[in-house]
Design an enzyme around this catalytic site. Structure first.
Site, short mmCIF file in Angstrom:
data_model
loop_
_atom_site.label_atom_id
_atom_site.label_comp_id
_atom_site.label_asym_id
_atom_site.label_seq_id
_atom_site.Cartn_x
_atom_site.Cartn_y
_atom_site.Cartn_z
N CYS A 232 0.96 -1.18 0.02
CA CYS A 232 -0.09 0.02 -0.03
C CYS A 232 0.94 1.39 0.08
CB CYS A 232 -0.86 0.11 1.06
SG CYS A 232 -0.16 0.00 2.75
N CYS B 209 -2.86 -2.89 8.66
CA CYS B 209 -2.44 -1.60 9.12
C CYS B 209 -1.87 -1.64 10.57
CB CYS B 209 -3.69 -0.56 9.00
SG CYS B 209 -4.39 -0.78 7.35
FE1 FES Z 1 -1.59 0.36 4.25
FE2 FES Z 1 -3.39 0.99 5.78
S1 FES Z 1 -3.74 0.34 3.97
S2 FES Z 1 -1.48 0.75 6.45
#
Ligand code: FES
Length: 125
Positions: A35, A104
């Protein structure tokens, strides 16, 4: 049911312990390649106690809420306790995270682990 708990929204909107500790005893930075989010933790440790902790998170709302909650969970606690903090404990303290957002909270656990590792290596010098 709302996607995010009120606690997640609260810590996202009013994150605790945001910032930098200039003379930190341990600093840990981790990222998630998928991400692209990045989290940095700063620890001030005195007599084996986490006296202060601050974070900077460049990431999603769950990452910000997780870092904020993680700092609250370890502040004022013995280093040994901070070392045992799991991402599940962070997510539970937030009244849960959606499954696809659990990574996360992993970032928060890893950032604290990295900061404690840095603290240990500095201590050995
Ligand atoms: Fe990557 Fe939350 S989407 S840490």
């Amino acid at each position: 049911m709302a996607l995010y708990s009120e606690k997640v929204m609260d810590h996202f909107r009013n994150p605790r312990n945001v910032g930098v500790i200039e003379d930190a005893d341990g600093v840990g930075e981790v990222g998630n390649a998928k991400c692209g989010d990045i989290m940095k933790m700063y620890l001030k440790i005195e007599d084996g106690i986490v006296k202060d902790v601050k974070f900077e998170t460049f990431g999603c709302g769950s990452a910000i809420a997780s870092s904020s909650m993680a700092t609250e969970l370890i502040k004022g606690k013995p280093v040994e306790e901070a070392r045992q903090l799991t991402n599940q404990a962070v997510a539970e303290a937030l009244d849960g995270l959606p499954d696809y957002k659990m990574h996360c909270s992993v970032l928060a656990q890893e950032a604290i682990e990295a900061a404690l590792k840095d603290y240990e290596s500095k201590k050995e010098e």
